[in-house]
Design a protein around this motif. Structure first.
Motif, short mmCIF file in Angstrom:
data_model
loop_
_atom_site.label_atom_id
_atom_site.label_comp_id
_atom_site.label_asym_id
_atom_site.label_seq_id
_atom_site.Cartn_x
_atom_site.Cartn_y
_atom_site.Cartn_z
N GLY A 164 1.14 -1.03 0.31
CA GLY A 164 0.07 -0.08 -0.18
C GLY A 164 0.53 1.35 -0.25
N ASN B 86 -0.72 3.83 -3.82
CA ASN B 86 -1.94 3.66 -3.15
C ASN B 86 -2.87 4.74 -3.33
OD1 ASN B 86 -4.19 2.78 -1.46
ND2 ASN B 86 -3.29 3.69 0.45
N THR C 185 -6.40 5.24 -2.57
CA THR C 185 -6.56 6.11 -0.62
C THR C 185 -5.73 6.40 -0.21
OG1 THR C 185 -6.64 2.95 -0.64
CG2 THR C 185 -8.59 3.96 -1.81
N VAL D 246 -6.82 -0.03 -12.14
CA VAL D 246 -5.99 -0.66 -10.60
C VAL D 246 -5.28 -2.07 -10.71
CG1 VAL D 246 -7.40 -2.06 -9.06
CG2 VAL D 246 -8.47 0.34 -9.50
N GLN E 260 -4.08 -2.62 -5.07
CA GLN E 260 -5.65 -2.41 -5.25
C GLN E 260 -6.48 -3.58 -5.86
OE1 GLN E 260 -2.94 -0.36 -6.18
NE2 GLN E 260 -3.31 -0.23 -3.81
N ARG F 72 -8.34 -2.08 -2.00
CA ARG F 72 -8.41 -0.54 -1.97
C ARG F 72 -7.64 0.28 -0.89
NH1 ARG F 72 -14.16 -0.33 -3.80
NH2 ARG F 72 -15.50 0.97 -2.12
N HIS F 73 -8.08 -0.36 -0.26
CA HIS F 73 -7.60 0.25 1.65
C HIS F 73 -6.66 -0.58 2.24
CE1 HIS F 73 -10.08 3.74 1.32
NE2 HIS F 73 -11.36 2.56 1.38
N LEU G 163 -13.32 3.30 -9.43
CA LEU G 163 -11.91 2.97 -8.10
C LEU G 163 -12.94 1.94 -7.83
CD1 LEU G 163 -9.11 3.33 -7.36
CD2 LEU G 163 -10.41 4.72 -5.21
N THR H 142 -13.28 -2.08 -7.52
CA THR H 142 -12.46 -2.48 -6.25
C THR H 142 -12.88 -2.56 -5.64
OG1 THR H 142 -11.96 -0.17 -5.81
CG2 THR H 142 -10.30 -1.31 -6.89
#
Length: 228
Positions: free
Chosen positions: A91, A95, A97, A109, A113, A117-118, A173, A177
């Protein structure tokens, strides 16, 4: 129960500063008054103050035992920390996010991801939950649960912030994801491409995990594993 109430207050203050400002209308109003850079500086200072207060309150609280984690559970928790290290390492590299990653929101993506996505927030959440179960005293449960709650609440909060900034890119996004790891892959909205993650990032994560596991007692005063 000595020190538990101040710890609860510090925990509430930490969650409020991290999740009650970022991604909300309060942030937008503050940015409008003091500017984006002014907000970043003020928010960084406030975050550090909240973290210091939380850590000091935890250190001063009585470690009232609730349960004792057996050796097999501590081994399982140590293994769970391995994906936490991987999420964190991957990440940090790319990243959308993460901090400063807003420019990647509309791009394809890739890598970690595809899984979530986190990734960095999941690394914090896993780390916190592992230490909640591994410590088992009331003060530690409150302390580490604070980070878990903050990380889990922070995921949809970041999504809302990105959607407010660039709705079209954020929708793209989120369609490709998921918040939940492997959610988009299991739903058929994406696929796992290990080659995009490569070998260096997992190798660094494995090294970091092994070093932390080996030196945990020296660094933090408590061994990560217990003899069976």
């Amino acid at each position: 129960m000595e020190g538990i109430f101040p710890l609860l207050l510090a925990a509430a203050f930490f969650v409020a500063t991290h999740n009650g400002i970022a991604g909300t209308e309060i942030r937008a109003r503050l940015v409008g008054r003091i500017g984006a850079n002014g907000f970043r500086i003020a928010y960084s200072v406030l975050s550090v103050v909240a973290l210091v207060l939380l850590a000091r309150a935890w250190g001063a609280a009585e470690p009232l035992p609730i349960w004792t984690a057996p050796a097999w559970l501590r081994l399982l928790l140590a293994l769970i920390m391995l994906p936490a290290f991987l999420f964190f390492a991957a990440g940090l590299l790319r990243n959308p996010t993460g901090i400063g990653g807003e420019g990647l929101v509309g791009q394809q993506v890739r890598g970690i991801q595809r899984i979530t996505r986190h990734p960095v927030l999941w690394s914090f959440a896993l780390w916190a939950l592992v230490h909640v179960l591994g410590n088992g005293d009331l003060a530690s449960v409150i302390f580490f649960s604070t980070f878990a709650v903050s990380a889990l609440i922070g995921m949809p909060s970041i999504d809302r912030k990105l959607a407010a900034r660039d709705p079209e890119a954020a929708t793209k996004l989120q369609a490709a994801t998921s918040i939940l790891p492997f959610g988009a892959i299991l739903a058929g909205r994406n696929r796992l491409v290990l080659a995009e993650i490569g070998w260096l990032t997992p190798a660094l994560a494995l090294l970091g995990w092994a070093v932390t596991l080996h030196f945990h007692a020296r660094f933090f005063g408590v061994p990560a594993l217990l003899p069976f």
